[in-house]
Design a protein around this motif. Sequence first.
Motif, PDB file in Angstrom:
ATOM      1  N   GLU A 117      21.448  -6.746  62.732  1.00  0.00           N
ATOM      2  CA  GLU A 117      23.085  -6.333  63.195  1.00  0.00           C
ATOM      3  C   GLU A 117      23.817  -6.076  63.207  1.00  0.00           C
ATOM      4  O   GLU A 117      25.197  -6.351  63.564  1.00  0.00           O
ATOM      5  CB  GLU A 117      22.844  -5.139  61.438  1.00  0.00           C
ATOM      6  CG  GLU A 117      21.731  -6.295  60.647  1.00  0.00           C
ATOM      7  CD  GLU A 117      21.479  -4.851  59.851  1.00  0.00           C
ATOM      8  OE1 GLU A 117      22.446  -3.457  59.533  1.00  0.00           O
ATOM      9  OE2 GLU A 117      20.454  -4.676  58.926  1.00  0.00           O
ATOM     10  N   LEU A 118      22.735  -5.601  64.914  1.00  0.00           N
ATOM     11  CA  LEU A 118      23.860  -5.083  65.857  1.00  0.00           C
ATOM     12  C   LEU A 118      24.744  -6.047  66.796  1.00  0.00           C
ATOM     13  O   LEU A 118      25.700  -6.092  66.972  1.00  0.00           O
ATOM     14  CB  LEU A 118      23.283  -3.941  66.752  1.00  0.00           C
ATOM     15  CG  LEU A 118      22.767  -2.717  66.382  1.00  0.00           C
ATOM     16  CD1 LEU A 118      22.243  -1.767  66.815  1.00  0.00           C
ATOM     17  CD2 LEU A 118      24.081  -1.338  66.119  1.00  0.00           C
ATOM     18  N   ARG A 119      24.031  -6.756  66.910  1.00  0.00           N
ATOM     19  CA  ARG A 119      24.625  -8.457  67.310  1.00  0.00           C
ATOM     20  C   ARG A 119      25.229  -9.109  66.927  1.00  0.00           C
ATOM     21  O   ARG A 119      26.521  -9.244  67.005  1.00  0.00           O
ATOM     22  CB  ARG A 119      23.250  -9.500  68.034  1.00  0.00           C
ATOM     23  CG  ARG A 119      23.153  -9.109  69.086  1.00  0.00           C
ATOM     24  CD  ARG A 119      21.242  -9.786  68.766  1.00  0.00           C
ATOM     25  NE  ARG A 119      21.880 -10.889  69.538  1.00  0.00           N
ATOM     26  CZ  ARG A 119      21.297 -12.321  69.428  1.00  0.00           C
ATOM     27  NH1 ARG A 119      20.227 -12.355  68.130  1.00  0.00           N
ATOM     28  NH2 ARG A 119      21.610 -13.082  69.857  1.00  0.00           N
ATOM     29  N   GLU A 120      25.364  -9.269  65.458  1.00  0.00           N
ATOM     30  CA  GLU A 120      26.470  -9.387  64.672  1.00  0.00           C
ATOM     31  C   GLU A 120      28.155  -8.964  64.320  1.00  0.00           C
ATOM     32  O   GLU A 120      29.302  -9.196  65.054  1.00  0.00           O
ATOM     33  CB  GLU A 120      25.669  -9.806  63.058  1.00  0.00           C
ATOM     34  CG  GLU A 120      24.681 -10.986  62.769  1.00  0.00           C
ATOM     35  CD  GLU A 120      24.002 -10.461  61.341  1.00  0.00           C
ATOM     36  OE1 GLU A 120      24.474 -10.055  60.658  1.00  0.00           O
ATOM     37  OE2 GLU A 120      23.398 -11.777  61.487  1.00  0.00           O
ATOM     38  N   MET A 121      27.485  -7.071  64.780  1.00  0.00           N
ATOM     39  CA  MET A 121      28.819  -6.420  64.446  1.00  0.00           C
ATOM     40  C   MET A 121      29.710  -6.804  65.821  1.00  0.00           C
ATOM     41  O   MET A 121      30.926  -6.515  65.939  1.00  0.00           O
ATOM     42  CB  MET A 121      27.670  -5.041  64.817  1.00  0.00           C
ATOM     43  CG  MET A 121      27.935  -5.036  63.229  1.00  0.00           C
ATOM     44  SD  MET A 121      27.312  -3.301  63.098  1.00  0.00           S
ATOM     45  CE  MET A 121      28.734  -2.428  64.032  1.00  0.00           C
ATOM     46  N   VAL A 122      28.907  -6.908  67.058  1.00  0.00           N
ATOM     47  CA  VAL A 122      29.704  -6.885  68.497  1.00  0.00           C
ATOM     48  C   VAL A 122      29.718  -8.522  68.339  1.00  0.00           C
ATOM     49  O   VAL A 122      31.212  -8.180  68.186  1.00  0.00           O
ATOM     50  CB  VAL A 122      28.629  -7.053  69.665  1.00  0.00           C
ATOM     51  CG1 VAL A 122      29.151  -7.952  70.939  1.00  0.00           C
ATOM     52  CG2 VAL A 122      28.261  -5.899  69.919  1.00  0.00           C
ATOM     53  N   PHE A 123      29.799  -9.662  67.643  1.00  0.00           N
ATOM     54  CA  PHE A 123      30.071 -10.456  67.782  1.00  0.00           C
ATOM     55  C   PHE A 123      31.066 -11.127  66.425  1.00  0.00           C
ATOM     56  O   PHE A 123      32.702 -11.767  66.711  1.00  0.00           O
ATOM     57  CB  PHE A 123      29.543 -12.109  67.823  1.00  0.00           C
ATOM     58  CG  PHE A 123      28.507 -12.352  68.781  1.00  0.00           C
ATOM     59  CD1 PHE A 123      29.288 -13.017  69.929  1.00  0.00           C
ATOM     60  CD2 PHE A 123      26.853 -11.235  69.777  1.00  0.00           C
ATOM     61  CE1 PHE A 123      28.550 -13.549  70.998  1.00  0.00           C
ATOM     62  CE2 PHE A 123      26.578 -11.692  70.467  1.00  0.00           C
ATOM     63  CZ  PHE A 123      27.732 -13.110  71.642  1.00  0.00           C
ATOM     64  N   THR A 124      30.983 -10.360  65.973  1.00  0.00           N
ATOM     65  CA  THR A 124      32.509 -10.119  64.802  1.00  0.00           C
ATOM     66  C   THR A 124      33.550  -9.922  64.987  1.00  0.00           C
ATOM     67  O   THR A 124      34.670 -10.301  64.556  1.00  0.00           O
ATOM     68  CB  THR A 124      32.147  -9.409  63.527  1.00  0.00           C
ATOM     69  OG1 THR A 124      30.806 -10.719  63.044  1.00  0.00           O
ATOM     70  CG2 THR A 124      32.309  -9.723  62.167  1.00  0.00           C
ATOM     71  N   ASN A 125      33.262  -8.788  66.371  1.00  0.00           N
ATOM     72  CA  ASN A 125      34.079  -7.742  66.290  1.00  0.00           C
ATOM     73  C   ASN A 125      35.048  -8.167  67.916  1.00  0.00           C
ATOM     74  O   ASN A 125      36.149  -7.786  68.217  1.00  0.00           O
ATOM     75  CB  ASN A 125      33.841  -6.283  66.231  1.00  0.00           C
ATOM     76  CG  ASN A 125      34.446  -5.893  65.170  1.00  0.00           C
ATOM     77  OD1 ASN A 125      34.949  -5.581  64.673  1.00  0.00           O
ATOM     78  ND2 ASN A 125      32.666  -5.638  64.279  1.00  0.00           N
ATOM     79  N   LEU A 129      26.508 -15.940  67.813  1.00  0.00           N
ATOM     80  CA  LEU A 129      26.139 -15.536  68.537  1.00  0.00           C
ATOM     81  C   LEU A 129      25.060 -16.454  69.835  1.00  0.00           C
ATOM     82  O   LEU A 129      25.501 -17.620  69.239  1.00  0.00           O
ATOM     83  CB  LEU A 129      24.501 -15.460  67.469  1.00  0.00           C
ATOM     84  CG  LEU A 129      24.813 -13.668  66.507  1.00  0.00           C
ATOM     85  CD1 LEU A 129      24.202 -13.914  65.686  1.00  0.00           C
ATOM     86  CD2 LEU A 129      24.944 -12.759  67.429  1.00  0.00           C
ATOM     87  N   SER A 130      24.264 -16.236  70.842  1.00  0.00           N
ATOM     88  CA  SER A 130      24.013 -16.679  71.908  1.00  0.00           C
ATOM     89  C   SER A 130      22.875 -17.639  71.461  1.00  0.00           C
ATOM     90  O   SER A 130      21.997 -17.259  70.672  1.00  0.00           O
ATOM     91  CB  SER A 130      23.574 -15.575  72.883  1.00  0.00           C
ATOM     92  OG  SER A 130      22.475 -16.953  74.056  1.00  0.00           O
ATOM     93  N   GLU A 131      22.838 -18.705  71.761  1.00  0.00           N
ATOM     94  CA  GLU A 131      22.214 -19.940  71.360  1.00  0.00           C
ATOM     95  C   GLU A 131      21.462 -19.541  72.734  1.00  0.00           C
ATOM     96  O   GLU A 131      20.047 -20.948  72.604  1.00  0.00           O
ATOM     97  CB  GLU A 131      22.323 -21.313  71.069  1.00  0.00           C
ATOM     98  CG  GLU A 131      23.217 -21.343  70.165  1.00  0.00           C
ATOM     99  CD  GLU A 131      22.145 -20.823  68.697  1.00  0.00           C
ATOM    100  OE1 GLU A 131      21.646 -21.362  68.288  1.00  0.00           O
ATOM    101  OE2 GLU A 131      23.030 -20.169  68.008  1.00  0.00           O
TER     102      GLU A 131
END
Length: 75
Positions: free
Chosen positions: A29-37, A3-5
């Motif tokens: 949660e949506l941000r985590e989904m984006v960065f996971t995929n 995730l962006s810092e």
Amino acid sequence: MNLSESKEIRDFSEEILTTDEEKSSILKELREMVFTNFEETNEKTMYGGIMFSNQRDENRGGVFAYKNHVSFEFT
């Protein structure tokens, strides 16, 4: 996941957290989904939300918190 810092993103996220914990959780949660995929994703605040782009800086979509809902919008 990376995730962006950036201060801009942290400030935006903290502002949402202070006004609505539920929306903040959904955005996280949506941000985590984006960065996971899509690990090679950039993010920046834009249009009142967080926009995601690829390495060529082409916008792909974003997440936005509104008064009564959160949206995940695609470009």
